[in-house]
Design a protein around this motif. Sequence first.
Motif, PDB file in Angstrom:
ATOM      1  N   MET A 161      16.645 130.740  19.961  1.00 23.03           N
ATOM      2  CA  MET A 161      16.613 129.421  20.573  1.00 23.03           C
ATOM      3  C   MET A 161      15.765 129.471  21.859  1.00 23.03           C
ATOM      4  O   MET A 161      15.864 130.404  22.642  1.00 23.03           O
ATOM      5  N   ALA A 162      14.925 128.482  22.040  1.00 21.62           N
ATOM      6  CA  ALA A 162      14.051 128.413  23.213  1.00 21.62           C
ATOM      7  C   ALA A 162      14.865 128.088  24.468  1.00 21.62           C
ATOM      8  O   ALA A 162      15.858 127.369  24.415  1.00 21.62           O
ATOM      9  N   ALA A 163      14.418 128.629  25.574  1.00 14.56           N
ATOM     10  CA  ALA A 163      15.084 128.375  26.850  1.00 14.56           C
ATOM     11  C   ALA A 163      14.795 126.961  27.324  1.00 14.56           C
ATOM     12  O   ALA A 163      13.725 126.410  27.067  1.00 14.56           O
ATOM     13  N   THR A 164      15.753 126.370  28.020  1.00 12.91           N
ATOM     14  CA  THR A 164      15.551 125.044  28.597  1.00 12.91           C
ATOM     15  C   THR A 164      14.699 125.176  29.853  1.00 12.91           C
ATOM     16  O   THR A 164      14.529 126.276  30.395  1.00 12.91           O
ATOM     17  N   LYS A 165      14.179 124.044  30.340  1.00 11.15           N
ATOM     18  CA  LYS A 165      13.400 124.076  31.577  1.00 11.15           C
ATOM     19  C   LYS A 165      14.235 124.609  32.723  1.00 11.15           C
ATOM     20  O   LYS A 165      13.758 125.394  33.538  1.00 11.15           O
ATOM     21  N   ALA A 166      15.495 124.205  32.784  1.00 10.48           N
ATOM     22  CA  ALA A 166      16.374 124.673  33.863  1.00 10.48           C
ATOM     23  C   ALA A 166      16.531 126.188  33.801  1.00 10.48           C
ATOM     24  O   ALA A 166      16.518 126.865  34.834  1.00 10.48           O
ATOM     25  N   GLU A 167      16.669 126.731  32.610  1.00 11.14           N
ATOM     26  CA  GLU A 167      16.806 128.182  32.456  1.00 11.14           C
ATOM     27  C   GLU A 167      15.520 128.899  32.861  1.00 11.14           C
ATOM     28  O   GLU A 167      15.559 129.950  33.503  1.00 11.14           O
ATOM     29  N   LEU A 168      14.375 128.319  32.509  1.00  9.14           N
ATOM     30  CA  LEU A 168      13.096 128.927  32.888  1.00  9.14           C
ATOM     31  C   LEU A 168      12.914 128.929  34.398  1.00  9.14           C
ATOM     32  O   LEU A 168      12.506 129.936  34.985  1.00  9.14           O
ATOM     33  N   PHE A 169      13.209 127.796  35.052  1.00  3.36           N
ATOM     34  CA  PHE A 169      13.078 127.731  36.503  1.00  3.36           C
ATOM     35  C   PHE A 169      14.058 128.686  37.179  1.00  3.36           C
ATOM     36  O   PHE A 169      13.737 129.313  38.186  1.00  3.36           O
ATOM     37  N   GLU A 170      15.256 128.816  36.638  1.00  3.77           N
ATOM     38  CA  GLU A 170      16.231 129.748  37.196  1.00  3.77           C
ATOM     39  C   GLU A 170      15.710 131.177  37.081  1.00  3.77           C
ATOM     40  O   GLU A 170      15.838 131.975  38.007  1.00  3.77           O
ATOM     41  N   ARG A 171      15.090 131.508  35.956  1.00  2.01           N
ATOM     42  CA  ARG A 171      14.527 132.847  35.779  1.00  2.01           C
ATOM     43  C   ARG A 171      13.420 133.108  36.796  1.00  2.01           C
ATOM     44  O   ARG A 171      13.352 134.172  37.401  1.00  2.01           O
ATOM     45  N   ILE A 172      12.559 132.109  36.995  1.00  6.30           N
ATOM     46  CA  ILE A 172      11.479 132.263  37.979  1.00  6.30           C
ATOM     47  C   ILE A 172      12.069 132.452  39.369  1.00  6.30           C
ATOM     48  O   ILE A 172      11.661 133.340  40.118  1.00  6.30           O
ATOM     49  N   ARG A 173      13.059 131.634  39.719  1.00 10.96           N
ATOM     50  CA  ARG A 173      13.680 131.746  41.045  1.00 10.96           C
ATOM     51  C   ARG A 173      14.328 133.123  41.217  1.00 10.96           C
ATOM     52  O   ARG A 173      14.125 133.801  42.224  1.00 10.96           O
TER      53      ARG A 173
END
Length: 67
Positions: free
Chosen positions: A1-13
Amino acid sequence: MAATKAELFERIRRDSSREGLSIRALARSVGVDMPITDAMHRVCHEGVDPRQAGAELLGRSQKHEWS
């Protein structure tokens, strides 16, 4: 399953808090568009004229940022 935008931004942070990690590289690795960061990189590291970079940013088509 693809990550949500919120999950991607959290990973970047989270990942960007580690020493020496490039936010630009992180964003690219997870497919997040960061046009201001890209423009600043081009100005600072590729010799692009700041006025040109600004004009390109302002000339981008608008899009809905959050779905």
